[in-house]
Design a protein around this motif. Structure first.
Motif, PDB file in Angstrom:
ATOM      1  N   SER A 130       0.960  -1.575   0.056  1.00  0.00           N
ATOM      2  CA  SER A 130       0.509  -0.065  -0.108  1.00  0.00           C
ATOM      3  C   SER A 130       1.101   0.930  -0.238  1.00  0.00           C
ATOM      4  CB  SER A 130      -1.264  -0.218   1.214  1.00  0.00           C
ATOM      5  OG  SER A 130      -0.611   0.190   2.315  1.00  0.00           O
ATOM      6  N   SER A 132       0.843   4.919   1.037  1.00  0.00           N
ATOM      7  CA  SER A 132       0.634   6.875   1.941  1.00  0.00           C
ATOM      8  C   SER A 132       1.199   7.785   2.113  1.00  0.00           C
ATOM      9  CB  SER A 132       0.285   5.839   2.975  1.00  0.00           C
ATOM     10  OG  SER A 132      -0.393   7.014   4.013  1.00  0.00           O
ATOM     11  N   ARG A 277      -4.534   0.074   9.512  1.00  0.00           N
ATOM     12  CA  ARG A 277      -3.928  -0.350   8.555  1.00  0.00           C
ATOM     13  C   ARG A 277      -3.676  -1.785   8.584  1.00  0.00           C
ATOM     14  NH1 ARG A 277      -1.870   4.301   4.800  1.00  0.00           N
ATOM     15  NH2 ARG A 277      -0.280   3.435   6.636  1.00  0.00           N
TER      16      ARG A 277
END
Ligand code: ACO
Length: 376
Positions: A130, A132, A277
């Motif tokens: 991911s 971020s 997360r």
């Protein structure tokens, strides 16, 4: 002989221990982050005090990628044993928590770190990447029966008594079929852009362990002739544990309850949404895994309860069936007499609960939180 002033020779064990994540650099190593344990009573005793040293520093260094530990103990003065009064044997204590390789010479440790292949990868398999804040995060997942996963867990397990109240070690000497019941998730920050040539871009941020319990489901729901007109009670299958191995049966094939046992985000990375997360990633994995019927948490602390409630509720709020739940306003709460009617439809609630694989108690809390949030 003068009496020993214990205070002069005592150090707070949380202050004395310095944990660092380090990287090899030209001519040595560089600390990326340094922090202290939150607690250390289960290692050094209830007083969290170490006797027998002045200027004590216990440096627990971790190579940021593979978490290879190296221990260096320094002090300005050491107490000379008098009768039965002797300095705390730090090596003897820490040997119970760290692999033997952590106790070598500093130079050898630093050399060993420079020899780690730059294309080193965390153990297990990559489950999710991911992005971020312009950074890349990876969650790797492996089974504890895998030796590479085991090695990493052995290196970092000392962090459990330092950061998780009441957290216990996993018995890594258990037989393979027992270790197979554990899945370990590792959270890494992949800093490719910053990594010097020849150095791994991975920085370890935290990990979680998940244990599988066999989930017993009766083949036929219990019926009673005298109660046949009444609705059957909603099933609450018990956790039935039994001894494996049974020939031809593997835990990974059986219906199970997957219980998050240890969950840790290292202090330098806390409070930035990484725990949320990571939790959601683990939840997503088990939601998609057909064998898991329920996702539970072992003895969560207040911080984890908050994280879990917020994220479970956010997940449920994405489901229109859940957001359509409404309170039955005809309920009257009585102190005596028959129990009041349920304030929400129990069948609808149980259907949703099973869909999201949330344990009954946690789901009731979430429904309650949601319904309370609707009150103007
Ligand atoms: N920027 C700033 N703050 C944020 C952001 C963001 N982008 N995203 C979330 N936050 C806030 C959250 O709202 C939350 O605030 P709150 O404390 O006021 O509720 C806070 O940051 C924490 O949320 P996260 O950052 O997602 O959580 P974190 O990464 O700190 O992980 C955890 C929480 C797991 C408890 C961590 O602090 C930790 O590992 N602690 C030590 C070990 C521990 O207690 N583990 C759980 C034991 S129980 C068990 O193991 C089953």
């Amino acid at each position: 002989m003068a009496a020993v002033d214990v205070a002069d020779w005592s150090a707070d064990s949380n202050d004395a221990v310095h944990i660092s994540l380090i990287k090899p650099v030209e001519g040595g190593v560089k600390p990326l982050h340094t922090f202290h344990p939150k607690m250390s009573y289960s290692i050094f005793g209830d007083e969290e005090s170490i006797f027998g040293y002045q200027g004590l520093k216990i440096n627990l260094k971790y190579n940021a990628s593979d978490m290879r530990p190296g221990l260096q103990i320094t002090y300005s003065k050491k107490f000379k044993t008098v009768g039965e009064t002797s300095p705390t044997d730090l090596k003897a204590i820490l040997e119970n928590y760290l692999p033997k390789t952590a106790f070598g010479k500093t130079k050898d440790y630093e050399t060993s770190i420079t020899q780690i292949a730059p294309d080193w990868k965390p153990p297990g398999e990559l489950y999710r990447t991911s992005e971020s804040g312009g950074q890349t995060f990876e969650v790797w997942k492996g089974c504890l029966a895998d030796l590479a996963v085991q090695q990493l867990v052995k290196r970092i397990q000392i962090l459990v008594p330092m950061f998780i109240e009441g957290g216990t070690f996993i018995e890594l000497k258990d037989p393979e079929w027992s270790l197979e019941r554990w899945t370990v998730f590792f959270l890494y920050n992949k800093r490719s852009a910053e990594a010097a040539p020849g150095v791994s871009p991975y920085v370890f941020m935290g990990y979680a362990t998940v244990y599988r319990y066999f989930y017993y489901q009766p083949l036929t729901p219990p019926t009673s002739p005298s109660n046949s007109s009444k609705k059957a009670p909603i099933e609450r299958p018990a956790t039935l544990d039994f001894q494996l191995p049974i020939s031809g049966v593997s835990f990974s094939d059986l219906p199970c309850r997957s219980r998050i046992s240890q969950f840790l985000i290292l202090p330098p990375f806390q409070g930035g949404g990484h725990g949320a997360r990571f939790y959601n990633t683990i939840f997503d994995f088990y939601l998609a895994e057909p064998q898991t019927l329920e996702i539970t948490v072992e003895d969560p602390n207040e911080a984890f309860d908050d994280l879990r409630d917020l994220n479970d509720l956010a997940r449920l709020r994405t489901d229109p069936e859940f957001t359509n739940l409404r309170m039955n306003t005809n309920v009257t709460v009585r102190s005596k007499g028959p129990a009041p009617k349920d304030i929400v439809d129990p069948e609808q609630v149980d259907k949703l609960r099973k869909k999201f694989k949330i344990a009954p108690r946690q789901f009731s809390r979430l429904v309650e939180m949601y319904l309370l949030s609707l009150i103007p």
